[in-house]
Write an enzyme that holds these catalytic residues in place. Structure first.
Site, PDB file in Angstrom:
ATOM      1  CE  LYS A  11      43.156  12.179  54.508  1.00  0.00           C
ATOM      2  NZ  LYS A  11      43.078  11.704  56.283  1.00  0.00           N
ATOM      3  CB  SER A 209      42.315   3.191  59.890  1.00  0.00           C
ATOM      4  OG  SER A 209      43.059   4.853  60.740  1.00  0.00           O
TER       5      SER A 209
HETATM    6  P1  PGA Z   1      43.170   7.177  56.355  1.00  0.00           P
HETATM    7  O1  PGA Z   1      42.109   8.532  55.500  1.00  0.00           O
HETATM    8  O2  PGA Z   1      43.167   6.249  55.831  1.00  0.00           O
HETATM    9  O3  PGA Z   1      45.031   7.863  56.477  1.00  0.00           O
HETATM   10  O4  PGA Z   1      42.688   7.209  57.883  1.00  0.00           O
HETATM   11  C1  PGA Z   1      41.715   8.287  54.904  1.00  0.00           C
HETATM   12  C2  PGA Z   1      40.758   9.314  54.288  1.00  0.00           C
HETATM   13  O5  PGA Z   1      40.969  10.280  54.678  1.00  0.00           O
HETATM   14  O6  PGA Z   1      40.596   9.693  53.658  1.00  0.00           O
END
Ligand code: PGA
Length: 246
Positions: A11, A209
Site C-alpha cells: 500500500k 488480516s
Molecule cells: P491486511 O490487508 O492484511 O492489512 O488486512 C490486506 C489487503 O488489503 O490486501
C-alpha cells in the site's frame, strides 16, 4: 495442482530505503522456498529499486495499480509499459481501497485487466463484500457482479483472483477458514461459468488480516491458493512466517 501464491501488498508504506532494507533482510530468509510463488508489491516509487534487488531471486514484483491507456495526457497515472519497464511481472487491480477511495468501477477495472494482460502482466484481481453487504446476505451477489463485471474477455492463464472481504482488511478481524472456503468455492464456481474447466487452474488468494498465527489454517482449505497480505507483510520476519506457513 495449483501452486500457492502469497503476495505482500505494501500500500502507501515504505520509502525506497525501507524497501531496500526489507528485501536485503527477506531474500536470504526465503531463498529455499520453492513451493510458494512469492510476490512483493511496493509503491511505484520503489519498483525499480526493488526490481534490481530481486533480480535472479525467487521473489516476483508487482505494481499496485495502473491505467489502461497506453500513454497520453493522464497526469499522475502509470501505464503498463512503465510498469513492465520497472521490472514488474504482476499488477494488483481492483483493490477495495481503489474501489472505495478512488471510485473505481467494474467497467473501469475490466479495461485495466484487459490492458494489463495484453501487455503480458499477470493480474491479481481483487473482489470482496463490505460488512453491510454481508449482513444483508449479498456476499455472493457482490462477488458475482465483481467477477462478471471485471473479467470480460480476459485470459485465465494470466489471472489470480484475491477474495478480500472488506470488513477483514486492516481490521484484525479475519474471515473464519470456513467463511473463506465458502466464498472461495463460490468464486471458483463463478469462474467456471466464465472460463469453463480453466477455473480449476486459477489461484484464488484470501486477503484480510492474514498473519503468521492464522495463515496455516486458512491455507488448509481446498479452494484457498494463497494470500494477499497487507499489515503483516511489512516486517520481514512476519512475512517470512506467512510464506513458510506449512
Ligand atoms: P491486511 O490487508 O492484511 O492489512 O488486512 C490486506 C489487503 O488489503 O490486501
Amino acid at each position: 495442482m495449483r501452486r500457492p501464491c502469497i503476495a505482500a501488498n505494501w500500500k502507501m508504506y515504505k520509502t525506497s530505503g525501507e524497501v531496500t532494507q526489507f528485501i536485503n533482510d527477506f531474500l536470504p530468509r526465503v531463498k529455499d522456498v520453492k513451493d510458494v510463488e512469492i510476490v512483493l508489491a511496493p509503491a511505484f516509487t520503489s519498483l525499480t529499486t526493488a526490481a534490481a534487488l530481486l533480480k535472479g531471486s525467487n521473489v516476483g514484483l508487482s505494481a499496485q495499480n495502473m491505467y489502461f491507456e497506453k500513454e497520453g495526457a493522464f497526469t499522475g497515472e502509470i501505464s503498463t509499459a512503465m510498469i513492465l519497464d520497472s521490472g514488474c511481472a504482476y499488477v494488483i487491480i481492483g483493490h477495495s481501497e481503489r474501489r472505495l477511495y478512488f471510485k473505481e468501477t467494474d467497467e473501469l477495472l475490466a479495461r485495466k485487466v484487459k490492458a494489463a494482460q495484453a501487455a503480458g502482466l499477470i493480474v491479481i484481481f481483487c473482489i470482496g463484500e463490505t460488512i453491510d453487504e454481508r449482513k444483508a446476505d449479498k456476499t455472493f451477489d457482490v462477488i458475482k457482479t465483481q467477477l462478471t463485471g471485471g473479467l470480460k474477455d480476459v485470459n485465465p492463464d494470466k489471472l489470480i483472483v484475491a477474495y478480500e472481504p472488506v470488513w477483514a482488511i486492516g481490521t484484525g478481524v479475519t474471515a473464519s477458514p470456513e467463511q473463506a472456503q465458502e466464498a472461495h468455492a463460490y468464486v471458483r464456481k463463478e469462474l467456471g461459468g466464465i472460463f469453463g474447466g480453466k477455473a480449476d487452474e486459477i489461484r484464488i488468494q484470501y486477503g484480510g488480516s492474514v498473519k503468521p498465527e492464522n495463515v496455516k489454517e486458512i491455507m488448509s482449505k481446498p479452494d484457498v491458493d494463497g494470500a494477499l497480505v497487507g499489515g503483516a507483510s511489512l516486517k520481514a520476519d512476519s512475512f517470512e512466517k506467512i510464506v513458510k506457513f506449512k
